[in-house]
Design an enzyme around this catalytic site. Structure first.
Site, PDB file in Angstrom:
ATOM      1  N   ALA A 350       0.888  -1.210  -0.040  1.00  0.00           N
ATOM      2  CA  ALA A 350      -0.013   0.117  -0.124  1.00  0.00           C
ATOM      3  C   ALA A 350       0.904   1.246  -0.043  1.00  0.00           C
ATOM      4  O   ALA A 350       1.058   1.591   1.046  1.00  0.00           O
ATOM      5  CB  ALA A 350      -1.033   0.020   1.209  1.00  0.00           C
ATOM      6  N   GLY A 354       3.652   7.568  -1.482  1.00  0.00           N
ATOM      7  CA  GLY A 354       4.935   7.406  -1.847  1.00  0.00           C
ATOM      8  C   GLY A 354       5.952   7.774  -0.952  1.00  0.00           C
ATOM      9  O   GLY A 354       7.264   7.621  -1.531  1.00  0.00           O
ATOM     10  N   LYS A 356       6.926   6.192   1.895  1.00  0.00           N
ATOM     11  CA  LYS A 356       7.801   5.055   2.387  1.00  0.00           C
ATOM     12  C   LYS A 356       8.397   4.388   1.092  1.00  0.00           C
ATOM     13  O   LYS A 356       9.462   3.827   1.345  1.00  0.00           O
ATOM     14  CB  LYS A 356       6.880   3.992   3.128  1.00  0.00           C
ATOM     15  CG  LYS A 356       6.085   4.569   4.469  1.00  0.00           C
ATOM     16  CD  LYS A 356       5.277   3.678   5.044  1.00  0.00           C
ATOM     17  CE  LYS A 356       4.728   4.212   6.112  1.00  0.00           C
ATOM     18  NZ  LYS A 356       3.586   5.267   5.640  1.00  0.00           N
ATOM     19  N   CYS A 475      -1.701   3.197  11.290  1.00  0.00           N
ATOM     20  CA  CYS A 475      -1.667   4.491  11.938  1.00  0.00           C
ATOM     21  C   CYS A 475      -2.614   4.582  12.980  1.00  0.00           C
ATOM     22  O   CYS A 475      -3.557   5.519  12.916  1.00  0.00           O
ATOM     23  CB  CYS A 475      -1.667   5.661  11.049  1.00  0.00           C
ATOM     24  SG  CYS A 475      -2.987   5.448   9.823  1.00  0.00           S
TER      25      CYS A 475
END
Length: 676
Positions: A350, A354, A356, A475
């Site tokens: 996932a 962008g 990570k 998160c």
């Protein structure tokens, strides 16, 4: 009324005039005229007087009638009350002295028959209307009966209300205990101002922190917890169910700190793109542009924390040139835990937007291969733009559902799954989560996360020399989306939890509301805004041990190992066969193609030029297998088997080349690719 009307008629009639004395005709006429005028005047005055008297009499009669009606009503009410009391007394007396009453009634009836009726009573019998008396008595009886029915109905309604109001009384008692403990007046708490609610929250938290010493007799801890949930939900705009879930994770005091920390913004963090710049040089340039910053932390060598800026931090020339990217500090941790190596094949399941993915490419020094996948096609545009701006060239962008990825492509060295979640760790960015996320939403998201983590594990090659790792992150602070999902993966796949390689955050939970998790979950990490001044986050690192339980499990594919006994003699024969086969295939000599063609033309040997003719390799093996079977049959026929001597083995080895020399041309012509 008849007598009064007759009197009125008589008073209205004029009295006859007295007889006049005899006189002359003129005087008589004048007197007659004068008398007529006086009579008319008297009659008119008499009529006016009569009318006034009639009006006064009518007013007096109406007033008397109203007074009589009021007196009758008062008497009726008093009679009803007296009658009700008398009835109750009579009933009690009747229950106690039934025999005495019967005897008294008989004596009284005999006395009444023997007594002579008085004159007044006899007159009343003839003057008063007996029907009127009976009607009044019936009315009184009906009134008494109605009064009794009303009393009975009121008592029944009161009994029903008592049963219905038991729960309300319990709630009122709970609120009363809380009001008494904090000196709150008996008013509606919904209209309390924020300052009053805030002070009450502090007092309740202080009481719950040491409830045994501060609580009084009759006070329950659950009552104060419910009051704290209501006050926090009203003060900060949360659903009560979310406040209760936070109380299961934190203590009451820490829960209040967590909620208050979600109201304050996090510091802006940028990550240096080491492919194009260095952190020290970038910090100098941005400081010259009026940006106040400092290094993020000791555990990061690329992060910078921005405090103030006179220019838009997302529109500087350095940003447009790709020297840095805006990224939250908590997003650094899962990439550092993944620890990608140059030249590996890595899947970011996932990837949008962008951040990570670019950090993975940065650590891989723009080598290897990264599959940047995302289920939302619209979000992929931002990923592509960031990769182009940062100068990333080792990324393939794809749009698949992560659950189908093992079927699409697999065999990755490492997989990063930053799973979609409820967002309970980033409430400061999206305050709508306070009222839009329910417990059912969290459970449905957890179901998707369990499917995704199994797909991520199945996509990893556990035989990878450098990898075989999976990093799972969210998160969110909900246990249903973090520890429970990892526990599910431990039960369904052959994986284990390893150290993340970065000691940032609190250890993961091993107990939660009756649930017990694997002890290794303490190696996972949790980030909180009120502790680390970062977004709420969770990450854990897994190591894949085998394909057990996955789609590539040999047991599921039908390759079940069978327990068979191997004969050592057969192994020796097979070794002999391999040795003879190697002897029969000497290395071909290197010759020029031109020289071979010339030699074939000179000698006219067509067989030597026909190199394409091949003899199947299985013929030699078949003959060897037949010989071994014959030898085994002979040995079984012998009564006492004798071990072969070394000389016999040497003779057999010497015989095998002789057998192979019968057809040397075919053996020499065999090519090595046929063996493969």
């Amino acid at each position: 009324t008849a007598a009064s009307s007759a009197k009125r008629r008589k008073s209205r009639q004029p009295e006859p005039a007295p007889p006049a004395p005899a006189s002359s005709s003129e005087e008589v006429e004048e007197e007659h005229i004068f008398e007529e005028e006086e009579a008319q005047a008297e009659s008119s005055s008499a009529e006016e007087v009569v009318e006034d008297e009639d009006e006064d009499e009518d007013d007096e009669e109406e007033g008397e009638e109203v007074e009589q009606e009021e007196e009758q009503e008062q008497e009726a009410d008093s009679d009803e009350e007296d009658g009700a009391v008398e009835d109750d007394e009579e009933e009690e007396e009747e229950l106690g002295d039934d025999d005495d009453d019967d005897e008294d009634d008989v004596e009284e009836s005999d006395d009444e028959l023997l007594r002579p009726a008085s004159k007044g009573k006899n007159k009343a019998l003839f003057t008063e209307d007996p029907l009127g008396e009976s009607d009044d008595e019936d009315d009184e009886n009906d009134a008494r009966a109605g009064f009794r029915k009303s009393l009975e109905s009121d008592s029944e309604e009161e009994d029903g209300m008592e049963l219905e109001g038991e729960d309300d009384e319990d709630d009122d008692e709970k609120l009363a205990t809380i009001r008494d403990a904090f000196g709150i007046e008996d008013e509606d708490t919904e209209n309390d101002d924020p300052e009053t609610i805030k002070t009450r929250i502090k007092e309740v938290v202080g009481l719950l922190s040491n409830f045994r010493n501060f609580a009084q007799k009759g006070q329950s801890r659950s009552d104060f917890v419910e009051q704290l949930v209501r006050d926090c939900a009203k003060m900060h705009g949360y659903l009560p169910s979310l406040i209760e879930m936070f109380l299961n994770i934190f203590s009451p005091a820490e829960m209040v700190e967590f909620i208050e920390a979600n109201e304050s913004p996090r510091p802006v963090v940028i990550r240096t793109n080491t492919i194009k710049a260095r952190r020290r040089e970038l910090a100098k340039v941005l400081t010259g542009r009026g940006v106040s910053l400092e290094p993020l932390a000791d555990w990061s060598n690329v992060g910078l924390k921005v405090f103030e800026s006179t220019v838009p931090i997302g529109a500087t020339p350095e940003y447009l040139a790709g020297h840095y990217i805006l990224q939250s500090a908590s997003s650094f941790c899962p990439v550092i835990a993944l620890d990608p190596q140059p030249g590996e094949r890595i899947l970011d399941m996932a990837s949008a937007p962008g951040g990570k993915t670019s950090y993975i490419a940065q650590l891989m020094k723009n080598t290897g291969l990264i599959f940047a996948n995302d289920h939302n096609k619209d979000r992929m545009n931002s990923t592509v733009a960031n990769m182009a701006r940062l100068g990333i060239r080792n990324t393939i962008h794809c749009n698949y559902d992560g659950r189908a990825f093992p079927k699409v492509v697999g065999g990755f060295d490492r997989v990063l799954l930053d799973s979609p979640c409820s967002g309970l760790g980033v409430i400061q960015r999206d305050p709508s989560v306070k009222l839009s996320r329910t417990i059912d939403d969290i459970r449905s998201t957890a179901y998707l996360q369990k499917q995704l983590i199994l797909a991520a594990i199945d996509s990893v090659n556990y035989r990878s020399a450098t990898g075989g790792y999976i990093v799972y992150s969210t998160c969110s602070v909900a246990v249903e989306e973090n520890e429970m999902v990892v526990q599910y993966a431990l039960e369904k796949r052959d994986v284990k939890i390893v150290d993340a390689g970065i000691d940032v955050g609190r250890p993961g939970l091993t107990r939660y509301v009756g649930h017990r998790f694997h002890p290794s979950l303490s190696k996972s990490r949790r980030l909180y805004p009120h502790v680390h001044n970062m977004d709420g986050f969770f990450y854990v690192k897994l190591k894949k041990l085998s394909n057990k339980g996955g789609p590539h499990d040999p047991a599921l594919l039908g390759f079940t190992p069978q327990s068979t006994t191997i004969d050592t003699q057969d192994m020796e024969e097979s070794d002999k066969f391999d040795e003879s086969d190697n002897l029969e295939q000497p290395k071909p000599e290197k010759t020029n193609k031109k020289g071979a063609k010339k030699g074939a033309k000179k000698h006219g040997d067509k067989e030597s030029s026909a190199k394409g003719k091949k003899r199947p390799r299985s013929s030699a093996k078949d003959s060897a297998i037949k010989n071994t079977k014959a030898n085994q049959d002979e040995e079984q026929a012998e009564p006492s088997p004798v071990k072969k001597s070394k000389s016999a083995n040497a003779e057999e080895k010497a015989k095998t080349p002789a057998k192979a020399d019968k057809k040397p041309s075919a053996k020499v012509e065999k090519k090595t690719p046929a063996k493969a």
